[in-house]
Design an enzyme around this catalytic site. Sequence first.
Site, PDB file in Angstrom:
ATOM      1  N   ASP A  87       0.836  -1.209   0.000  1.00 56.95           N
ATOM      2  CA  ASP A  87       0.000   0.000   0.000  1.00 56.95           C
ATOM      3  C   ASP A  87       0.869   1.257   0.000  1.00 56.95           C
ATOM      4  O   ASP A  87       0.548   2.231  -0.688  1.00 56.95           O
ATOM      5  CB  ASP A  87      -0.949   0.003   1.202  1.00 56.95           C
ATOM      6  CG  ASP A  87      -1.832   1.249   1.192  1.00 56.95           C
ATOM      7  OD1 ASP A  87      -2.595   1.402   0.234  1.00 56.95           O
ATOM      8  OD2 ASP A  87      -1.722   2.071   2.110  1.00 56.95           O
ATOM      9  N   ARG A 143      -0.179   6.458  -6.660  1.00 61.99           N
ATOM     10  CA  ARG A 143      -1.530   7.019  -6.903  1.00 61.99           C
ATOM     11  C   ARG A 143      -1.537   8.521  -6.689  1.00 61.99           C
ATOM     12  O   ARG A 143      -2.191   9.273  -7.416  1.00 61.99           O
ATOM     13  CB  ARG A 143      -2.546   6.363  -5.948  1.00 61.99           C
ATOM     14  CG  ARG A 143      -2.903   4.936  -6.336  1.00 61.99           C
ATOM     15  CD  ARG A 143      -3.647   4.252  -5.208  1.00 61.99           C
ATOM     16  NE  ARG A 143      -4.879   4.921  -4.839  1.00 61.99           N
ATOM     17  CZ  ARG A 143      -5.478   4.789  -3.642  1.00 61.99           C
ATOM     18  NH1 ARG A 143      -4.961   4.016  -2.716  1.00 61.99           N
ATOM     19  NH2 ARG A 143      -6.595   5.428  -3.398  1.00 61.99           N
ATOM     20  N   SER A 195      -6.998  -0.308  -0.184  1.00 60.98           N
ATOM     21  CA  SER A 195      -5.928   0.313   0.600  1.00 60.98           C
ATOM     22  C   SER A 195      -6.317   0.358   2.081  1.00 60.98           C
ATOM     23  O   SER A 195      -5.564  -0.077   2.960  1.00 60.98           O
ATOM     24  CB  SER A 195      -5.684   1.730   0.051  1.00 60.98           C
ATOM     25  OG  SER A 195      -5.020   2.538   0.976  1.00 60.98           O
TER      26      SER A 195
HETATM   27  N1  URA Z   1      -6.827   6.453   3.090  1.00 60.81           N
HETATM   28  C1  URA Z   1      -6.102   5.342   2.821  1.00 60.81           C
HETATM   29  O1  URA Z   1      -5.521   4.737   3.711  1.00 60.81           O
HETATM   30  N2  URA Z   1      -6.040   4.922   1.545  1.00 60.81           N
HETATM   31  C2  URA Z   1      -6.667   5.541   0.542  1.00 60.81           C
HETATM   32  O2  URA Z   1      -6.578   5.105  -0.575  1.00 60.81           O
HETATM   33  C3  URA Z   1      -7.411   6.703   0.828  1.00 60.81           C
HETATM   34  C4  URA Z   1      -7.479   7.131   2.124  1.00 60.81           C
END
Ligand code: URA
Length: 440
Positions: A161, A168, A183
Amino acid sequence: MRAYDIIEKKRDKIELDKDEINFLIKGYVSGEIPDYQMSAFLMAVYLNGMTDDECEALTECMLDSGDRMDLSAIDGIKVDKHSTGGVGDKTTLIVTPIVAACGVKVAKMSGRGLGHTGGTIDKLASIPGMKTNLDNEKFFEIVRKVGCSVVSQSGNLVPADKKIYALRDVTATVESKPLIASSIMSKKIASGADCILLDVKVGDGAFMKTSEDAVELSKVMVSIGSRFGRKVAAVITDMNSPLGEAIGNALEVRESCEVLKGSGPQDLKEVSLVLAANMLYLADKGTYETCYKLAENALNNGSAFEKFKEMVKAQGGDISSFEGDHYVSEAKIKYDVVAWDSGYIHSMGAESLGKASMILGAGREKKEDSIDYSAGILLHKKIGEKVSTGDVLATFYSSDEYKCHEAEKIFKEAVCISENIPKIGKLIKARVTSEEIEKF
Ligand code: URA
């Protein structure tokens, strides 16, 4: 298998299987798949979405990229809470001790703030001596003894992530429901709690701009949680204007203590009670009405504030600081912003006020930036209130007058004073569980 073929399938709206998703995530984390191919894949997901099966597979691959926390050494049901991010959102500081005071354990991992949204770890770090990077042994010991602890996310939880989120962030693919859902849920499932309450923010200061989108995102996250054997519910709450009156770390801690002591802003108190009641409900403490009463009692009889102080003390924090306004007076400059017109406060754009607070020193633009814990904004007027020219609308706390002038420009663009009485939207918009969607 080739990354090219997987990207092509996603581009052409053909469902991917688990092996294909696994190949992509593993390859990206190990460095075999380059940023440009992952970027193309993320954009194809952004544009074409994912099925529930794809989303579950993506969450599982993300989870498998790192460690999972095993909380079974702590007796009883463990509940966690996650907010999708807001401005002035200090509910974790209030909800965690309420739930613990009602006898349900909260073992919570939180993040730091980035951009216009704040992070719980930064708020806690504004308390002198407070440690949030505890090892698991100490973390577990505090949860067992006190009933709650909030720590920073440990090193190897969902490394996929971290890498994908960074990509991202620079490829305009953050606001994708399946990507947000996988995520958040991969991190929450890896954190090990039995029950997870999601606070999905909606409005100007949130990723989701409409209630419909927030409900859709909630449905995906609740469904992923159930597929992984967790009890999950989502409450959709307003983020068109900041929650409470304080924005900025030490100011938010002080405001949280006010609510825990039975006063404080009504909107913050109401959202906190609803979140706490839903967490208790997930943990089988009774009907929703009973759970709400339990939460309210914990605020009214002082047990939640006592629990908060116990937790802070156990994590090394100095609880004597909660009594006065020690930190707030540390800000070198206090700068009043006055009303430029008479009328009603019509809007207070949460995102812009978050940015103004960041400029004052309360937040980070880049991960490496340092923050000034005493900086931030205290709002003296909120949406719907009547003001006259010259009334103080807000006080800025900062170390630099120039920053106050910069923040004031943003503030004045974000706040609209109008002669008409505004329509105030509901604070709690909906609740999504695996059984139903309730709209309020
Ligand atoms: N918070 C997260 O942890 N991930 C996301 O993609 C958006 C908000």
